[in-house]
Every structure is written in structure tokens, then in C-alpha cells.
Design a protein around this motif. Structure first.
Motif, PDB file in Angstrom:
ATOM      1  N   ASP A  95      -8.256   7.963  -5.212  1.00 22.35           N
ATOM      2  CA  ASP A  95      -7.832   6.897  -6.140  1.00 22.35           C
ATOM      3  C   ASP A  95      -7.092   5.781  -5.389  1.00 22.35           C
ATOM      4  O   ASP A  95      -7.342   4.591  -5.609  1.00 22.35           O
ATOM      5  CB  ASP A  95      -6.881   7.461  -7.216  1.00 22.35           C
ATOM      6  CG  ASP A  95      -7.569   8.423  -8.186  1.00 22.35           C
ATOM      7  OD1 ASP A  95      -8.811   8.501  -8.178  1.00 22.35           O
ATOM      8  OD2 ASP A  95      -6.852   9.094  -8.959  1.00 22.35           O
ATOM      9  N   VAL A  96      -6.152   6.193  -4.528  1.00 19.91           N
ATOM     10  CA  VAL A  96      -5.352   5.198  -3.784  1.00 19.91           C
ATOM     11  C   VAL A  96      -6.259   4.361  -2.878  1.00 19.91           C
ATOM     12  O   VAL A  96      -6.138   3.131  -2.830  1.00 19.91           O
ATOM     13  CB  VAL A  96      -4.250   5.900  -2.953  1.00 19.91           C
ATOM     14  CG1 VAL A  96      -3.657   4.954  -1.908  1.00 19.91           C
ATOM     15  CG2 VAL A  96      -3.158   6.438  -3.879  1.00 19.91           C
ATOM     16  N   ILE A  97      -7.162   5.027  -2.182  1.00 24.40           N
ATOM     17  CA  ILE A  97      -8.069   4.317  -1.275  1.00 24.40           C
ATOM     18  C   ILE A  97      -8.976   3.371  -2.067  1.00 24.40           C
ATOM     19  O   ILE A  97      -9.201   2.219  -1.678  1.00 24.40           O
ATOM     20  CB  ILE A  97      -8.909   5.336  -0.452  1.00 24.40           C
ATOM     21  CG1 ILE A  97      -7.989   6.019   0.574  1.00 24.40           C
ATOM     22  CG2 ILE A  97     -10.091   4.663   0.231  1.00 24.40           C
ATOM     23  CD1 ILE A  97      -8.596   7.258   1.211  1.00 24.40           C
ATOM     24  N   ALA A  98      -9.476   3.866  -3.209  1.00 14.28           N
ATOM     25  CA  ALA A  98     -10.371   3.036  -4.027  1.00 14.28           C
ATOM     26  C   ALA A  98      -9.647   1.762  -4.483  1.00 14.28           C
ATOM     27  O   ALA A  98     -10.191   0.663  -4.396  1.00 14.28           O
ATOM     28  CB  ALA A  98     -10.866   3.833  -5.240  1.00 14.28           C
ATOM     29  N   ILE A  99      -8.412   1.932  -4.965  1.00 18.64           N
ATOM     30  CA  ILE A  99      -7.683   0.752  -5.444  1.00 18.64           C
ATOM     31  C   ILE A  99      -7.333  -0.166  -4.281  1.00 18.64           C
ATOM     32  O   ILE A  99      -7.616  -1.364  -4.308  1.00 18.64           O
ATOM     33  CB  ILE A  99      -6.401   1.153  -6.212  1.00 18.64           C
ATOM     34  CG1 ILE A  99      -6.779   1.945  -7.471  1.00 18.64           C
ATOM     35  CG2 ILE A  99      -5.582  -0.088  -6.580  1.00 18.64           C
ATOM     36  CD1 ILE A  99      -5.600   2.454  -8.271  1.00 18.64           C
ATOM     37  N   ALA A 100      -6.700   0.386  -3.230  1.00 24.19           N
ATOM     38  CA  ALA A 100      -6.198  -0.465  -2.150  1.00 24.19           C
ATOM     39  C   ALA A 100      -7.335  -1.148  -1.399  1.00 24.19           C
ATOM     40  O   ALA A 100      -7.227  -2.328  -1.051  1.00 24.19           O
ATOM     41  CB  ALA A 100      -5.342   0.357  -1.182  1.00 24.19           C
ATOM     42  N   LEU A 101      -8.399  -0.438  -1.120  1.00 28.15           N
ATOM     43  CA  LEU A 101      -9.441  -1.030  -0.281  1.00 28.15           C
ATOM     44  C   LEU A 101     -10.530  -1.738  -1.083  1.00 28.15           C
ATOM     45  O   LEU A 101     -11.004  -2.791  -0.682  1.00 28.15           O
ATOM     46  CB  LEU A 101     -10.049   0.026   0.649  1.00 28.15           C
ATOM     47  CG  LEU A 101      -9.071   0.557   1.704  1.00 28.15           C
ATOM     48  CD1 LEU A 101      -9.752   1.558   2.619  1.00 28.15           C
ATOM     49  CD2 LEU A 101      -8.482  -0.582   2.540  1.00 28.15           C
ATOM     50  N   ASP A 102     -10.915  -1.172  -2.217  1.00 27.78           N
ATOM     51  CA  ASP A 102     -12.033  -1.775  -2.943  1.00 27.78           C
ATOM     52  C   ASP A 102     -11.635  -2.463  -4.242  1.00 27.78           C
ATOM     53  O   ASP A 102     -12.421  -3.236  -4.790  1.00 27.78           O
ATOM     54  CB  ASP A 102     -13.110  -0.713  -3.207  1.00 27.78           C
ATOM     55  CG  ASP A 102     -13.680  -0.183  -1.901  1.00 27.78           C
ATOM     56  OD1 ASP A 102     -13.877  -1.013  -0.988  1.00 27.78           O
ATOM     57  OD2 ASP A 102     -13.903   1.018  -1.771  1.00 27.78           O
ATOM     58  N   GLY A 103     -10.434  -2.179  -4.727  1.00 26.12           N
ATOM     59  CA  GLY A 103      -9.965  -2.870  -5.922  1.00 26.12           C
ATOM     60  C   GLY A 103     -10.500  -2.258  -7.197  1.00 26.12           C
ATOM     61  O   GLY A 103     -11.475  -1.500  -7.198  1.00 26.12           O
TER      62      GLY A 103
ATOM     63  N   ALA B  24       0.843  -1.204   0.000  1.00 23.01           N
ATOM     64  CA  ALA B  24       0.000   0.000   0.000  1.00 23.01           C
ATOM     65  C   ALA B  24       0.877   1.252   0.000  1.00 23.01           C
ATOM     66  O   ALA B  24       0.643   2.202  -0.759  1.00 23.01           O
ATOM     67  CB  ALA B  24      -0.948  -0.008   1.202  1.00 23.01           C
ATOM     68  N   PHE B  25       1.924   1.255   0.838  1.00 24.09           N
ATOM     69  CA  PHE B  25       2.802   2.422   0.860  1.00 24.09           C
ATOM     70  C   PHE B  25       3.742   2.456  -0.351  1.00 24.09           C
ATOM     71  O   PHE B  25       4.204   3.529  -0.740  1.00 24.09           O
ATOM     72  CB  PHE B  25       3.527   2.566   2.200  1.00 24.09           C
ATOM     73  CG  PHE B  25       2.697   3.384   3.140  1.00 24.09           C
ATOM     74  CD1 PHE B  25       2.854   4.752   3.218  1.00 24.09           C
ATOM     75  CD2 PHE B  25       1.677   2.789   3.859  1.00 24.09           C
ATOM     76  CE1 PHE B  25       2.035   5.519   4.019  1.00 24.09           C
ATOM     77  CE2 PHE B  25       0.837   3.545   4.668  1.00 24.09           C
ATOM     78  CZ  PHE B  25       1.022   4.921   4.747  1.00 24.09           C
ATOM     79  N   GLY B  26       4.001   1.312  -0.955  1.00 25.91           N
ATOM     80  CA  GLY B  26       4.736   1.307  -2.224  1.00 25.91           C
ATOM     81  C   GLY B  26       3.951   2.084  -3.273  1.00 25.91           C
ATOM     82  O   GLY B  26       4.502   2.904  -4.013  1.00 25.91           O
ATOM     83  N   MET B  27       2.653   1.833  -3.306  1.00 21.14           N
ATOM     84  CA  MET B  27       1.781   2.544  -4.246  1.00 21.14           C
ATOM     85  C   MET B  27       1.792   4.040  -3.937  1.00 21.14           C
ATOM     86  O   MET B  27       1.986   4.868  -4.832  1.00 21.14           O
ATOM     87  CB  MET B  27       0.368   1.958  -4.134  1.00 21.14           C
ATOM     88  CG  MET B  27      -0.652   2.611  -5.004  1.00 21.14           C
ATOM     89  SD  MET B  27      -2.069   1.515  -5.338  1.00 21.14           S
ATOM     90  CE  MET B  27      -2.764   1.279  -3.703  1.00 21.14           C
ATOM     91  N   ILE B  28       1.611   4.389  -2.667  1.00 19.74           N
ATOM     92  CA  ILE B  28       1.575   5.812  -2.277  1.00 19.74           C
ATOM     93  C   ILE B  28       2.917   6.490  -2.568  1.00 19.74           C
ATOM     94  O   ILE B  28       2.977   7.551  -3.192  1.00 19.74           O
ATOM     95  CB  ILE B  28       1.208   5.948  -0.774  1.00 19.74           C
ATOM     96  CG1 ILE B  28      -0.250   5.524  -0.567  1.00 19.74           C
ATOM     97  CG2 ILE B  28       1.453   7.372  -0.276  1.00 19.74           C
ATOM     98  CD1 ILE B  28      -0.669   5.410   0.892  1.00 19.74           C
ATOM     99  N   ASN B  29       4.007   5.869  -2.147  1.00 16.90           N
ATOM    100  CA  ASN B  29       5.318   6.508  -2.295  1.00 16.90           C
ATOM    101  C   ASN B  29       5.715   6.683  -3.757  1.00 16.90           C
ATOM    102  O   ASN B  29       6.458   7.602  -4.103  1.00 16.90           O
ATOM    103  CB  ASN B  29       6.391   5.704  -1.555  1.00 16.90           C
ATOM    104  CG  ASN B  29       6.177   5.718  -0.049  1.00 16.90           C
ATOM    105  OD1 ASN B  29       5.519   6.609   0.486  1.00 16.90           O
ATOM    106  ND2 ASN B  29       6.718   4.723   0.648  1.00 16.90           N
ATOM    107  N   SER B  30       5.201   5.799  -4.634  1.00 19.90           N
ATOM    108  CA  SER B  30       5.557   5.901  -6.052  1.00 19.90           C
ATOM    109  C   SER B  30       5.033   7.201  -6.660  1.00 19.90           C
ATOM    110  O   SER B  30       5.497   7.623  -7.724  1.00 19.90           O
ATOM    111  CB  SER B  30       5.007   4.701  -6.832  1.00 19.90           C
ATOM    112  OG  SER B  30       3.594   4.793  -6.985  1.00 19.90           O
ATOM    113  N   ILE B  31       4.083   7.821  -5.983  1.00 21.13           N
ATOM    114  CA  ILE B  31       3.516   9.070  -6.506  1.00 21.13           C
ATOM    115  C   ILE B  31       4.599  10.155  -6.647  1.00 21.13           C
ATOM    116  O   ILE B  31       4.532  10.982  -7.552  1.00 21.13           O
ATOM    117  CB  ILE B  31       2.339   9.535  -5.612  1.00 21.13           C
ATOM    118  CG1 ILE B  31       1.191   8.507  -5.706  1.00 21.13           C
ATOM    119  CG2 ILE B  31       1.838  10.919  -6.014  1.00 21.13           C
ATOM    120  CD1 ILE B  31       0.053   8.739  -4.707  1.00 21.13           C
TER     121      ILE B  31
END
Lengths: 213, 213
Positions: free
Chosen positions: A187-195, A162-169
Motif C-alpha cells: 500500500d505504501v509503495i503504491a501510494i508513494a511511487l504510483d499515486g 514518505a517516512f512520515g507516511m510510514i512512521n504514522s503506521i
């Protein structure tokens, strides 16, 4: 008149925060090791002693920049949305808050993410990052235990991905682009939590057949 | 006997692939610029001319390493699971395949992710990376159009965030750790496509009320 002379005259005086911002931009562009106090003085149009008036050393500038990023991230863990309610909702608040910190403090977070532990200042920053990661991992564990997050993925792997995704920003985000912090956090929350997969494709039929737990 | 002498005698001869592996490990550890052909020769226990027998220049070693990573990633796009069926399933195959490439070619992928476009070789590698990213973005667009992926997130942001998550694995993955490539690929796909939130929490009730589309 030399270009340097005109630049110097054209620039306003720098306070500590102003010096910090120019220094962090230079560190991110050229690398911390490659940026000497002399280079910084040139960029600022100040003498080295004027910089030393505000910071005892280059290391102290780095320390301040890293503290700026880390304090903001740690602050996210203490916000009310991150401390009350179901663990899954608190995790959502932490992921969203971290995206906001990244966007609002892009230069200092960029520095933080490049730290490799080469100096005492860097090692202290890494220790704070690890403590932050552990807090996120605990939150994931708690959410798995309460049944609100899937428990078939190791909690520390969840936190890292999850933080890999965030930090890549930091690699591509530029202020003023088409996505603002709120949008990106969503966007991050939608992908990480709901897919990404539409619940109305295969999956929902499966869920509906199974019925509510 | 000098330590160097005993090391030299103890080492088998290196073929081109062997030199490449030692060079990439050194580039990742010390940085490409900081690693001279002399340093490489020392590490290999070879003369510089023995290295030049296999590679015309340090740049050619870099080019080979980047090509190794890029060819493997491009290969994922051409695999049968990534070229047939629904776009969402092809995307799943691409995400999983990319995790496998990353784990199997960790050193050369690590190099690729550090490339900033400082030389002609690096710029060509970045152009291939961009073409790969565009192919992933197109796949996301197609999946959104067919209704199998949520369409409320910009396709290029989806591609960046998903690969941000995947690429971050180079930061912490170590061969022989508790997660193997299959497991990690499954974790990434589960998070990116289905999300962390348990469908049996709030969300499924909402979905069941709404019924199948």
C-alpha cells in the motif's frame, strides 16, 4: 495469598530479551521518564537487583531497544534489493523494508519515534536516525537524477513525507489486524511511487497524447 | 531591578488570544500535564487570577486550542472545492486544505495530534478527529467507486496513510523555512495522488500499450 504473590509464582523466569520486551511495553504505555526501575521490577515480578543483573541501568535498556530498531532499519539499506539496480527500485525496496521493520519491531520503533534527544543515549539514536534519513534522501536524489522519480519536489521533503507516511503506521497498526506487513508495504509503495489517482482518469490521456519520452 | 520585573514591564497586556498562544506554546514545549497555571502565569508575567479572568481552567485553554485546530480542519470539508465536482478532485482539495491548516495553525494542530484521550475535553476532541477521518474515508470510497482513485487499497488505510504524511509535517516544519504552505500542499498532493515515479519510466509504456480505458 496476595495477588502479587500469585503473579510472581505464575511467571516464568525472564531472560534479557524478555525483560527488554516488558520494559519497552511499559515505556511506551507510561512514558520512559515515568517508568522507574521499581515499576519495572513490579511488572516483571522480579527484584530490582535481578534486573540489574541483565542491565546496568534504565538507560541501557533504552539503548538496547533503540539499537534494535535502528539496526533493523540500517539493515534495510544494506539488503541486496536496496543496493542493486535503478535508484527508484532501490527506494521501493527501502520503503517496503522499513514498513516490515515497523510491523515486526513495533514496540522498539514506537520508542525510537518518540525520542527527543533528552539524554546522551537519545542523542546518539537521533544521530543514527538522521544518517538513515540522509541515506534515503541521497537515494531520492539519485533516482531524480536518473530520471526515474519526479524531480519537482525537494529530495529531503520527499524522504520526510514518505517516512512520515510510514512512521504514522505506529499510531494505528495492531498485530493481527486486517493488514499484514506485506500488504501494508505494498500500500505504501503504491501510494508513494504510483499515486492514488487512476492512470485511466485524466492523466493517462495526457500521457498518451504526449507519447513516450 | 529583577529580570522578572523588567520582563513584566516590557510586555504588553495579553488579551484572551494572546494568553492562548503563549499557553499552547508552553504546552507543546513542556507537555500539558507538566505546565501548571502557575508556570503559565510566570511565562505571561501575569497573576493567576488575571488568567482566570479569561479562562475558567487550564482545561478550558486546552479546549479552545483543540477547537481552533478542529474547526479549521472541519472548515476544509465545507469549502466549495471540497463539496463540488469529482470525488478525487474534492479529496485533492481536502488534502491541500489540511496542509494549509497545519502550517497556519501549527501550534494548535501539534497539540491536537498529541491528544490521547486522558480527559473529557481530549475525548471530545478525539471524537471530532474520528468524524473528520470518517469523512475523508467516505470521500476516498466515493472516488474509488467513481473510478478516479485506485481501488486496490482499503479506503480507511488510504485516509490514514495520506493524513499520516500530512500530520508528520508538524515534526519538522518551521515557519519561514524554504517550503511555504502552497508548495508543501502541492508536494503532498503530487505524491499522494500522482506518485513519485516518473510516468515516463516503465509505467507509461505499459499504459500506452494498454491504451485509454
Amino acid at each position: 495469598m496476595s495477588e502479587n504473590g500469585s503473579l510472581r509464582r505464575g511467571r516464568p523466569g525472564y531472560d534479557q530479551q524478555g525483560i527488554l520486551e516488558v520494559a519497552v511495553a511499559a515505556f511506551n504505555q507510561y512514558g520512559y521518564d515515568a517508568t522507574s526501575m521499581g515499576v519495572l521490577a513490579d511488572r516483571l515480578g522480579l527484584s530490582k537487583s535481578a534486573i540489574y543483573h541483565h542491565f546496568a541501568s534504565k538507560d541501557e535498556i533504552l539503548e538496547r531497544a533503540l539499537d534494535d530498531a535502528l539496526s533493523a532499519l540500517e539493515g534495510v539499506l544494506g539488503e541486496s534489493d536496496a543496493t542493486r539496480g535503478r535508484a527508484a527500485d532501490r527506494l521501493e525496496a527501502v520503503l517496503g523494508g522499513a514498513v516490515h521493520v515497523l510491523v515486526e519491531k513495533l514496540p522498539s520503533v514506537t520508542m525510537l519515534l518518540r525520542v527527543r534527544g533528552n539524554t546522551e543515549v537519545e542523542r546518539r539514536a537521533l544521530a543514527r536516525r538522521r544518517a538513515f534519513d540522509r541515506a534515503v534522501t541521497s537515494l531520492v536524489e539519485e533516482a531524480q537524477a536518473e530520471g526515474s522519480l519526479r524531480s519537482d519536489i525537494d529530495p529531503s521533503v520527499v524522504a520526510r513525507l514518505a517516512f512520515g507516511m510510514i512512521n504514522s503506521i505506529v499510531e494505528w497498526y495492531r498485530p493481527g489486524g486486517k493488514e499484514d506487513a506485506d500488504r501494508l508495504a505494498g500500500d505504501v509503495i503504491a501510494i508513494a511511487l504510483d499515486g492514488l489517482r487512476m492512470p485511466t482518469s485524466n492523466r493517462v490521456e495526457e500521457l498518451i497524447e504526449r507519447g513516450p519520452a
